[in-house]
Design a protein around this motif. Structure first.
Motif, PDB file in Angstrom:
ATOM      1  N   THR A  30       0.981  -0.934  -0.566  1.00 36.83           N
ATOM      2  CA  THR A  30      -0.138   0.086  -0.139  1.00 36.83           C
ATOM      3  C   THR A  30       0.709   1.205   0.033  1.00 36.83           C
ATOM      4  OG1 THR A  30      -2.265   1.236   1.337  1.00 36.83           O
ATOM      5  CG2 THR A  30      -0.342   0.564   2.703  1.00 36.83           C
ATOM      6  N   GLY A  31       0.050   2.513  -0.487  1.00 38.47           N
ATOM      7  CA  GLY A  31       1.219   3.201  -0.009  1.00 38.47           C
ATOM      8  C   GLY A  31       0.388   4.461  -0.971  1.00 38.47           C
ATOM      9  N   LYS A  37       3.557   0.885  -6.969  1.00 39.84           N
ATOM     10  CA  LYS A  37       3.329  -0.200  -5.311  1.00 39.84           C
ATOM     11  C   LYS A  37       2.884  -1.364  -6.601  1.00 39.84           C
ATOM     12  CE  LYS A  37      -0.044   1.733  -3.967  1.00 39.84           C
ATOM     13  NZ  LYS A  37      -0.665   3.056  -4.375  1.00 39.84           N
ATOM     14  N   THR A  91      -8.636   3.580   2.462  1.00 38.17           N
ATOM     15  CA  THR A  91      -8.104   3.432   3.480  1.00 38.17           C
ATOM     16  C   THR A  91      -9.966   2.488   4.566  1.00 38.17           C
ATOM     17  OG1 THR A  91      -6.908   5.007   4.453  1.00 38.17           O
ATOM     18  CG2 THR A  91      -7.553   3.272   5.963  1.00 38.17           C
ATOM     19  N   LEU A 108       3.395  -5.563   5.520  1.00 37.81           N
ATOM     20  CA  LEU A 108       2.655  -4.546   4.973  1.00 37.81           C
ATOM     21  C   LEU A 108       4.140  -3.578   4.768  1.00 37.81           C
ATOM     22  CD1 LEU A 108      -0.390  -2.703   5.647  1.00 37.81           C
ATOM     23  CD2 LEU A 108       2.054  -1.039   6.036  1.00 37.81           C
ATOM     24  N   TYR A 110       4.523  -0.105   2.874  1.00 38.61           N
ATOM     25  CA  TYR A 110       3.964   1.283   2.361  1.00 38.61           C
ATOM     26  C   TYR A 110       5.148   1.239   1.367  1.00 38.61           C
ATOM     27  CZ  TYR A 110       2.239   5.922   2.965  1.00 38.61           C
ATOM     28  OH  TYR A 110       1.423   7.049   2.704  1.00 38.61           O
ATOM     29  N   CYS A 111       4.679   2.069   0.550  1.00 40.02           N
ATOM     30  CA  CYS A 111       5.859   2.379  -0.335  1.00 40.02           C
ATOM     31  C   CYS A 111       5.404   3.982  -0.389  1.00 40.02           C
ATOM     32  CB  CYS A 111       5.241   2.464  -1.680  1.00 40.02           C
ATOM     33  SG  CYS A 111       5.200   0.571  -1.890  1.00 40.02           S
TER      34      CYS A 111
END
Length: 111
Positions: A30-31, A37, A91, A108, A110-111
């Motif tokens: 996610t990001g 992604k 979200t 998880l 996160y990018c």
């Protein structure tokens, strides 16, 4: 529970072997929108499964999963729409989809 290592595309993953309760390693990527992604997913999977955009506008509209098996270990990699600091709707959609379809999240990114 035994510890296993998997080497994929120069990335080294070390984790405990899944039990009968959890026979798939679930990874959420996610990001923010347009950060790549889908490109990360394609690099991990080693195939162009996730659609990649050519600019900063988002391509992924729904949470999507990609399944793969490496060394007899099942992985499910979850791609999510891009999120922003103020986008509670996205979200909540991500949370709802994962709650319904992914009982255990192991990693998880996160990018």
């Amino acid at each position: 529970m035994a510890t296993r290592s998997v080497m994929k595309k120069g990335l080294h993953f070390r984790f405990k072997t899944p039990t009968k309760k959890c026979d798939t390693i679930n990874i959420l990527i996610t990001g923010k929108t347009g950060v790549g992604k889908a490109s990360i997913i394609n690099a991990i999977v080693g195939n162009n499964l996730a659609h990649e955009g050519k600019d900063l506008s988002g391509v992924t509209r729904e949470v999507t999963s990609y399944k793969m098996t490496v060394n007899n270990i099942n992985f499910e990699i979850w791609d999510s729409p891009g999120i922003t600091d103020t986008d509670d709707v996205i979200t909540e959609r991500i949370k709802k989809t994962l709650k319904q379809n992914c009982p255990h999240l192991h990693l998880l990114l996160y990018c």
